[in-house]
Scaffold this motif. Structure first.
Motif, PDB file in Angstrom:
ATOM      1  N   GLU A   4       0.808  -1.217   0.000  1.00 37.68           N
ATOM      2  CA  GLU A   4       0.000   0.000   0.000  1.00 37.68           C
ATOM      3  C   GLU A   4       0.848   1.277   0.000  1.00 37.68           C
ATOM      4  N   PRO A   5       1.937   1.359   0.812  1.00 41.25           N
ATOM      5  CA  PRO A   5       2.758   2.579   0.743  1.00 41.25           C
ATOM      6  C   PRO A   5       3.392   2.793  -0.625  1.00 41.25           C
ATOM      7  N   LEU A   6       3.748   1.702  -1.283  1.00 37.62           N
ATOM      8  CA  LEU A   6       4.322   1.820  -2.624  1.00 37.62           C
ATOM      9  C   LEU A   6       3.285   2.312  -3.620  1.00 37.62           C
ATOM     10  N   LEU A   7       2.063   1.798  -3.509  1.00 33.16           N
ATOM     11  CA  LEU A   7       0.991   2.240  -4.401  1.00 33.16           C
ATOM     12  C   LEU A   7       0.665   3.709  -4.183  1.00 33.16           C
ATOM     13  N   PHE A   8       0.687   4.137  -2.915  1.00 35.50           N
ATOM     14  CA  PHE A   8       0.401   5.534  -2.612  1.00 35.50           C
ATOM     15  C   PHE A   8       1.482   6.443  -3.188  1.00 35.50           C
ATOM     16  N   ALA A   9       2.728   5.970  -3.220  1.00 40.14           N
ATOM     17  CA  ALA A   9       3.838   6.786  -3.725  1.00 40.14           C
ATOM     18  C   ALA A   9       3.765   6.983  -5.234  1.00 40.14           C
ATOM     19  N   VAL A  10       3.242   6.006  -5.967  1.00 44.66           N
ATOM     20  CA  VAL A  10       3.248   6.110  -7.433  1.00 44.66           C
ATOM     21  C   VAL A  10       1.894   6.468  -8.029  1.00 44.66           C
ATOM     22  N   SER A  11       0.845   6.458  -7.233  1.00 50.09           N
ATOM     23  CA  SER A  11      -0.481   6.721  -7.792  1.00 50.09           C
ATOM     24  C   SER A  11      -0.678   8.210  -8.067  1.00 50.09           C
ATOM     25  N   LYS A  12      -1.670   8.494  -8.887  1.00 51.65           N
ATOM     26  CA  LYS A  12      -2.006   9.873  -9.237  1.00 51.65           C
ATOM     27  C   LYS A  12      -2.602  10.578  -8.036  1.00 51.65           C
ATOM     28  N   LYS A  13      -2.220  11.840  -7.841  1.00 52.01           N
ATOM     29  CA  LYS A  13      -2.689  12.583  -6.672  1.00 52.01           C
ATOM     30  C   LYS A  13      -3.997  13.332  -6.958  1.00 52.01           C
ATOM     31  N   THR A  14      -4.268  13.630  -8.220  1.00 51.13           N
ATOM     32  CA  THR A  14      -5.486  14.359  -8.569  1.00 51.13           C
ATOM     33  C   THR A  14      -6.286  13.571  -9.590  1.00 51.13           C
ATOM     34  N   VAL A  15      -7.524  13.970  -9.777  1.00 51.00           N
ATOM     35  CA  VAL A  15      -8.372  13.288 -10.759  1.00 51.00           C
ATOM     36  C   VAL A  15      -8.191  13.891 -12.142  1.00 51.00           C
ATOM     37  N   TYR A  16      -7.447  14.982 -12.237  1.00 54.37           N
ATOM     38  CA  TYR A  16      -7.239  15.632 -13.519  1.00 54.37           C
ATOM     39  C   TYR A  16      -6.079  14.999 -14.266  1.00 54.37           C
ATOM     40  N   GLY A  17      -6.059  15.218 -15.568  1.00 54.61           N
ATOM     41  CA  GLY A  17      -4.965  14.686 -16.380  1.00 54.61           C
ATOM     42  C   GLY A  17      -5.341  13.372 -17.028  1.00 54.61           C
ATOM     43  N   ALA A  18      -4.340  12.752 -17.613  1.00 54.35           N
ATOM     44  CA  ALA A  18      -4.545  11.494 -18.328  1.00 54.35           C
ATOM     45  C   ALA A  18      -4.882  10.375 -17.338  1.00 54.35           C
ATOM     46  N   PRO A  19      -5.765   9.474 -17.733  1.00 52.01           N
ATOM     47  CA  PRO A  19      -6.106   8.366 -16.824  1.00 52.01           C
ATOM     48  C   PRO A  19      -4.937   7.395 -16.711  1.00 52.01           C
ATOM     49  N   THR A  20      -4.852   6.733 -15.573  1.00 53.82           N
ATOM     50  CA  THR A  20      -3.799   5.728 -15.394  1.00 53.82           C
ATOM     51  C   THR A  20      -4.279   4.422 -16.013  1.00 53.82           C
ATOM     52  N   GLU A  21      -3.518   3.914 -16.934  1.00 55.66           N
ATOM     53  CA  GLU A  21      -3.895   2.690 -17.634  1.00 55.66           C
ATOM     54  C   GLU A  21      -3.078   1.487 -17.165  1.00 55.66           C
ATOM     55  N   LEU A  22      -2.094   1.735 -16.310  1.00 60.20           N
ATOM     56  CA  LEU A  22      -1.209   0.657 -15.888  1.00 60.20           C
ATOM     57  C   LEU A  22      -1.693   0.043 -14.587  1.00 60.20           C
ATOM     58  N   ASN A  23      -1.474  -1.232 -14.441  1.00 63.18           N
ATOM     59  CA  ASN A  23      -1.836  -1.970 -13.241  1.00 63.18           C
ATOM     60  C   ASN A  23      -0.624  -1.921 -12.300  1.00 63.18           C
ATOM     61  N   PHE A  61      -1.488  -9.365 -13.407  1.00 66.95           N
ATOM     62  CA  PHE A  61      -2.090  -8.659 -14.536  1.00 66.95           C
ATOM     63  C   PHE A  61      -3.376  -9.371 -14.920  1.00 66.95           C
ATOM     64  N   LEU A  62      -4.377  -8.599 -15.277  1.00 65.79           N
ATOM     65  CA  LEU A  62      -5.640  -9.165 -15.716  1.00 65.79           C
ATOM     66  C   LEU A  62      -5.555  -9.523 -17.188  1.00 65.79           C
ATOM     67  N   PHE A  63      -6.523 -10.273 -17.646  1.00 65.29           N
ATOM     68  CA  PHE A  63      -6.565 -10.660 -19.053  1.00 65.29           C
ATOM     69  C   PHE A  63      -6.682  -9.423 -19.949  1.00 65.29           C
ATOM     70  N   SER A  64      -7.398  -8.404 -19.477  1.00 63.21           N
ATOM     71  CA  SER A  64      -7.622  -7.209 -20.288  1.00 63.21           C
ATOM     72  C   SER A  64      -6.501  -6.171 -20.151  1.00 63.21           C
ATOM     73  N   ASP A  65      -5.593  -6.334 -19.183  1.00 62.08           N
ATOM     74  CA  ASP A  65      -4.503  -5.369 -18.998  1.00 62.08           C
ATOM     75  C   ASP A  65      -3.474  -5.512 -20.107  1.00 62.08           C
ATOM     76  N   ARG A  66      -2.944  -4.362 -20.523  1.00 59.54           N
ATOM     77  CA  ARG A  66      -1.853  -4.414 -21.483  1.00 59.54           C
ATOM     78  C   ARG A  66      -0.544  -4.534 -20.706  1.00 59.54           C
ATOM     79  N   ILE A  67       0.446  -5.127 -21.334  1.00 61.53           N
ATOM     80  CA  ILE A  67       1.741  -5.320 -20.700  1.00 61.53           C
ATOM     81  C   ILE A  67       2.493  -3.987 -20.743  1.00 61.53           C
ATOM     82  N   PRO A  68       2.997  -3.513 -19.610  1.00 61.34           N
ATOM     83  CA  PRO A  68       3.769  -2.263 -19.624  1.00 61.34           C
ATOM     84  C   PRO A  68       5.062  -2.434 -20.416  1.00 61.34           C
TER      85      PRO A  68
END
Length: 168
Positions: A4-23, A61-68
């Motif tokens: 969870e701390p790692l996810l919080f460090a890399v996740s988007k802080k605002t709802v604005y901007g490009a959507p996050t497409e990576l898992n 990764f889910l079946f629908s996720d693209r590979i980074p």
């Protein structure tokens, strides 16, 4: 391992901007599995994720996720290294290991010298470029030196090496 701390460090802080497409959780698991499975480079990790479907699913990764891509993994690792989240996760994991009795000493040191760095390319030596061959007619001095050298070579030849005109 609490990510969870790692996810919080890399996740988007605002709802604005490009959507996050990576898992992001799956990317964290893939980087951990890379070390456990001894996959030497990020390129090899991406190749295995693309070609091994079970490995793709086991990393989260889910079946629908693209590979980074390699660049996505690189940017992700840079974000993680710039934040203090990895140190916090390491501390909590270390404290948990001490509490459970896996580590009994008071002094703990982490040594990672046996890992080789393979993600950076090796510097290549630059070879000096050869001077381009001059085009066109030679200068008079060069022409005279060439004619003199040619005449000396012709004089040193045996009778049978000379042209038929010179033999007669």
């Amino acid at each position: 391992l609490h990510i969870e701390p790692l996810l919080f460090a890399v996740s988007k802080k605002t709802v604005y901007g490009a959507p996050t497409e990576l898992n992001y959780p799956a990317m964290i698991y893939a980087l951990v599995v890379r070390i456990v499975e001894r996959i030497p480079t990020i390129k090899d990790l991406v190749k295995r994720l693309r070609h091994d479907f079970l490995f793709h699913l086991e990393c989260g990764f889910l079946f629908s996720d693209r590979i980074p891509s390699e660049a996505s993994f690189s940017r992700f690792a840079k974000k993680l290294s710039e934040s203090k989240a990895l140190e916090d996760v390491q501390e909590t994991l270390l404290l948990q290991a001490i509490q459970e009795g896996f580590i009994t000493d008071d002094v703990v040191a982490i040594d990672a010298t046996h890992f080789e760095s393979r993600d950076q390319s090796t510097p290549q030596e630059k070879k000096p470029k050869a001077e381009p061959k001059k085009r066109g007619r030679k200068s008079k001095a060069e022409q005279e030196a060439f004619q003199k050298e040619k005449q000396e070579r012709d004089e040193q030849k045996t009778m049978y090496e000379k042209t038929i005109e010179n033999q007669l």
